[in-house]
Enzyme design. Sequence first.
Site, PDB file in Angstrom:
ATOM      1  N   GLU A  40      29.198  14.095  45.477  1.00 29.53           N
ATOM      2  CA  GLU A  40      29.002  13.946  46.916  1.00 29.53           C
ATOM      3  C   GLU A  40      28.725  15.327  47.519  1.00 29.53           C
ATOM      4  O   GLU A  40      29.272  16.330  47.069  1.00 29.53           O
ATOM      5  CB  GLU A  40      30.247  13.325  47.546  1.00 29.53           C
ATOM      6  CG  GLU A  40      30.099  13.000  49.021  1.00 29.53           C
ATOM      7  CD  GLU A  40      31.334  12.326  49.601  1.00 29.53           C
ATOM      8  OE1 GLU A  40      31.191  11.585  50.579  1.00 29.53           O
ATOM      9  OE2 GLU A  40      32.448  12.554  49.076  1.00 29.53           O
ATOM     10  N   LYS A 113      27.533   4.900  51.929  1.00 29.02           N
ATOM     11  CA  LYS A 113      28.992   4.931  51.839  1.00 29.02           C
ATOM     12  C   LYS A 113      29.638   4.064  52.921  1.00 29.02           C
ATOM     13  O   LYS A 113      29.383   4.240  54.109  1.00 29.02           O
ATOM     14  CB  LYS A 113      29.470   6.380  51.963  1.00 29.02           C
ATOM     15  CG  LYS A 113      30.974   6.568  51.805  1.00 29.02           C
ATOM     16  CD  LYS A 113      31.319   8.052  51.938  1.00 29.02           C
ATOM     17  CE  LYS A 113      32.796   8.317  51.782  1.00 29.02           C
ATOM     18  NZ  LYS A 113      33.099   9.772  51.932  1.00 29.02           N
ATOM     19  N   CYS A 157      33.301   8.363  46.650  1.00 29.31           N
ATOM     20  CA  CYS A 157      34.530   9.040  47.058  1.00 29.31           C
ATOM     21  C   CYS A 157      35.612   8.110  47.628  1.00 29.31           C
ATOM     22  O   CYS A 157      36.297   7.425  46.883  1.00 29.31           O
ATOM     23  CB  CYS A 157      34.187  10.155  48.042  1.00 29.31           C
ATOM     24  SG  CYS A 157      35.454  11.456  48.143  1.00 29.31           S
TER      25      CYS A 157
END
Length: 268
Positions: A40, A113, A157
């Site tokens: 990321e 995301k 993440c």
Amino acid sequence: MRIAACQMVSGTNIQANLSTARALIDSAAQSGAELVVLPEYFALMPKSDQELLDMAEDFGKGPVQQAMSEAAKQAQIWLVAGTIPLKADDDKHFIDACIVYNPNGEVASRYDKIHLFQFERGEERYHEGQTTQAGKEVKSVNIETWEGVWKVGLSVCFDLRFPELFRKLDTPDIITLPAAFTTFTGRAHWDALLRARAIENQCYVLACAQGGVHESGRQTWGHSILIDPWGATVAELTQGEGVLLAEVYENRIKQARDILPALKSRTL
């Protein structure tokens, strides 16, 4: 299939970060990797989220996307290009997008995301929702290699903490997770959460992290890792930049699912 995670300690210079990413990608490809993952924020680890907002590109064009397309094509690999800031629906937010390129340099999939990091501990605080537009759709991509087709589930993440997202991926062979976990949360939860996602979905999990002390002062946990469908560590890095190389085997996935047919036993 041989796969790779390119762990980085990205700074505030985009061109320098892209050069580092390209060198790591090329090293992985020269070692036989067919699937390569970046972390990321690989192109920029900013001092403030405003910098990510300022660099956001239109989807399908821009220097970072062009560089990643060229890297995938020249190295002849499938590339999960960490996350790249893309322009959102308004000028106050960007999209933290994970873009997958095929060996022709074409976009094979894009995952935005969904879960946005929020954390506060003393002076260390993050609130991604203030500048990031959350995605809405779970995504996976089928990658074709000499050995066959592999279903790769995409995540980023903070998504790691939400097992319901991974259930919606519908039994992938590999889950990729570009990340920038903080040192504090990584030390406590990184390994346990990754192992749980691999065990409960009976698949490989390849997590590619930022790992070190950044120019911004942020400290990231690193420990990029490949975990197999039984929850065992196949390969792991610790801190700093480097390439994690490892093999994944289709029969290992089948073996785990045959021995313990948990996915077939689901009732919800």
